[in-house]
Design a protein around this motif. Structure first.
Motif, PDB file in Angstrom:
ATOM      1  N   TRP A   1     -43.351 -23.765 -52.201  1.00 55.26           N
ATOM      2  CA  TRP A   1     -44.806 -23.510 -52.174  1.00 55.26           C
ATOM      3  C   TRP A   1     -45.426 -23.817 -50.811  1.00 55.26           C
ATOM      4  N   LYS A   2     -44.666 -24.442 -49.945  1.00 52.15           N
ATOM      5  CA  LYS A   2     -45.185 -24.837 -48.620  1.00 52.15           C
ATOM      6  C   LYS A   2     -46.482 -25.632 -48.789  1.00 52.15           C
ATOM      7  N   MET A   3     -47.435 -25.494 -47.862  1.00 51.37           N
ATOM      8  CA  MET A   3     -48.674 -26.291 -47.934  1.00 51.37           C
ATOM      9  C   MET A   3     -49.767 -25.461 -48.605  1.00 51.37           C
TER      10      MET A   3
ATOM     11  N   TYR B   1     -29.716 -19.025 -46.502  1.00 46.29           N
ATOM     12  CA  TYR B   1     -29.808 -18.240 -45.264  1.00 46.29           C
ATOM     13  C   TYR B   1     -31.190 -17.590 -45.221  1.00 46.29           C
ATOM     14  N   GLU B   2     -31.957 -17.950 -44.206  1.00 43.76           N
ATOM     15  CA  GLU B   2     -33.310 -17.414 -44.092  1.00 43.76           C
ATOM     16  C   GLU B   2     -33.547 -16.916 -42.666  1.00 43.76           C
ATOM     17  N   PRO B   3     -33.336 -15.626 -42.432  1.00 45.00           N
ATOM     18  CA  PRO B   3     -33.631 -15.095 -41.089  1.00 45.00           C
ATOM     19  C   PRO B   3     -35.108 -15.333 -40.780  1.00 45.00           C
TER      20      PRO B   3
ATOM     21  N   ILE C   1     -39.252 -14.376 -42.627  1.00 43.14           N
ATOM     22  CA  ILE C   1     -40.018 -15.355 -43.408  1.00 43.14           C
ATOM     23  C   ILE C   1     -41.513 -15.109 -43.253  1.00 43.14           C
ATOM     24  N   GLY C   2     -42.145 -14.798 -44.382  1.00 44.36           N
ATOM     25  CA  GLY C   2     -43.598 -14.623 -44.395  1.00 44.36           C
ATOM     26  C   GLY C   2     -44.085 -13.403 -43.647  1.00 44.36           C
ATOM     27  N   THR C   3     -43.186 -12.524 -43.260  1.00 45.24           N
ATOM     28  CA  THR C   3     -43.577 -11.369 -42.439  1.00 45.24           C
ATOM     29  C   THR C   3     -43.687 -10.082 -43.242  1.00 45.24           C
TER      30      THR C   3
ATOM     31  N   GLY D   1     -36.592 -14.915 -47.311  1.00 49.01           N
ATOM     32  CA  GLY D   1     -37.289 -14.126 -46.287  1.00 49.01           C
ATOM     33  C   GLY D   1     -37.906 -12.896 -46.930  1.00 49.01           C
ATOM     34  N   SER D   2     -39.199 -13.022 -47.310  1.00 47.37           N
ATOM     35  CA  SER D   2     -39.943 -11.904 -47.923  1.00 47.37           C
ATOM     36  C   SER D   2     -39.233 -11.314 -49.140  1.00 47.37           C
ATOM     37  N   CYS D   3     -38.570 -12.161 -49.889  1.00 45.03           N
ATOM     38  CA  CYS D   3     -37.969 -11.705 -51.153  1.00 45.03           C
ATOM     39  C   CYS D   3     -39.088 -11.601 -52.184  1.00 45.03           C
TER      40      CYS D   3
HETATM   41  C1  PEP Z   1     -39.546 -19.482 -47.121  1.00 45.37           C
HETATM   42  O1  PEP Z   1     -40.477 -20.017 -46.556  1.00 45.37           O
HETATM   43  O2  PEP Z   1     -38.550 -20.150 -47.434  1.00 45.37           O
HETATM   44  C2  PEP Z   1     -39.649 -18.054 -47.395  1.00 45.37           C
HETATM   45  C3  PEP Z   1     -38.571 -17.413 -47.711  1.00 45.37           C
HETATM   46  O3  PEP Z   1     -40.900 -17.498 -47.310  1.00 45.37           O
HETATM   47  P1  PEP Z   1     -41.316 -15.995 -47.722  1.00 45.37           P
HETATM   48  O4  PEP Z   1     -40.647 -15.686 -49.033  1.00 45.37           O
HETATM   49  O5  PEP Z   1     -42.800 -16.037 -47.832  1.00 45.37           O
HETATM   50  O6  PEP Z   1     -40.821 -15.099 -46.639  1.00 45.37           O
END
Ligand code: PEP
Length: 249
Positions: free
Chosen positions: A10-12, A165-167, A171-173, A211-213
């Motif tokens: 959930w991050k912040m 694995y998170e390119p 992430i968030g893009t 990553g934007s899943c």
């Molecule tokens: C993350 O922060 O671990 C992430 C995958 O974010 P998002 O799904 O929003 O790209």
């Protein structure tokens, strides 16, 4: 069989009431019980969320932990504190921690050690920035992150870890790695595990994609043989999206 996992970072985000509403939405949903769901809220809510979810199959994690055991480290949370509220998982080395809080592989290896000493499961994050991929250095970079942050562990310890694995460019893009890019890197990571720990152990370790899943791409990503689930950011903030992803295997 490897564990299938969908973890929501959930991050912040979320006030207390919003957080409780989100958990209730998830708890009240029906989802594939062969999937381990992990909620990773802001730490301030973790104990309460652990209590709310304690009679179900949902686990709770936190987003960060200290590399130190205890003492005068204002603002930090120790592994033993996290364990004491019933959380089971901890994110280690998320790219936002690496980038904004200068976390190095050396620090991350110490965090991993603290977590394992306290019977917590690290979700060890690795990933390359776009520039590294464009230079075709992404495989080397992931190898270094794993060698320096995680592969000091012995065979018994590594079995208590999850890799994500998170390119960073995804992430968030809104840009997701293609299904074949994800599989290619997950296969590479499993290959590194085989070399270091042998085939039997490598086959047991879950490797998550992040990553934007989202609901629209999760099925394709999860259909890959080395993708064992997802670490979900934005889409984990909406219960219906998170559950739809969990139901995408
Ligand atoms: C993350 O922060 O671990 C992430 C995958 O974010 P998002 O799904 O929003 O790209």
């Amino acid at each position: 069989m490897r564990k299938k996992i969908v973890a929501g970072n959930w991050k912040m985000n979320k006030t207390h009431s919003e957080a409780i509403e989100l958990v209730s939405g998830i708890v009240d949903s029906s989802y594939d019980k062969s999937v381990q769901l992990i909620l990773v809220p802001p730490s301030i809510y973790a104990a309460e969320i652990e209590e709310i979810t304690s009679d179900g199959d949902i686990s709770v994690g936190v987003q960060n932990s200290s590399q130190f055991e205890s003492g005068a480290y204002t603002g930090e949370l120790s592994a033993s504190m996290i364990k004491s509220i019933g959380a089971q998982y901890v994110l280690v080395g998320h790219s936002e921690r690496r980038e904004y809080f200068n976390e190095t592989n050396e620090m991350l290896s110490k965090k991993v050690n603290q977590l394992l000493l306290n019977d917590l499961i690290p979700i060890f994050c690795c990933g390359e920035v776009l520039e590294e991929r464009e230079k075709e250095n992404h495989f080397n970079l992931i190898k270094d992150q794993l060698n320096e942050g995680l592969f000091h562990l012995d065979s018994t310890q590594i079995l208590n870890c999850v890799i994500a694995y998170e390119p960073v460019w995804a992430i968030g893009t809104g840009v997701t790695a293609s299904s074949s890019q994800a599989q290619e890197m997950h296969q590479f990571i499993r290959g590194l595990l085989v070399v270091k720990y042998g085939n039997e152990i490598a086959e047991k370790i879950s490797i998550l994609y992040g990553g934007s899943c989202k609901p629209s791409n999760a099925k394709e990503l999860f259909s890959n043989p080395d993708v064992d689930g997802g670490l979900i950011g934005g889409a984990s903030l909406v219960s219906t999206d998170f559950i739809a992803i969990a139901n995408s295997f």
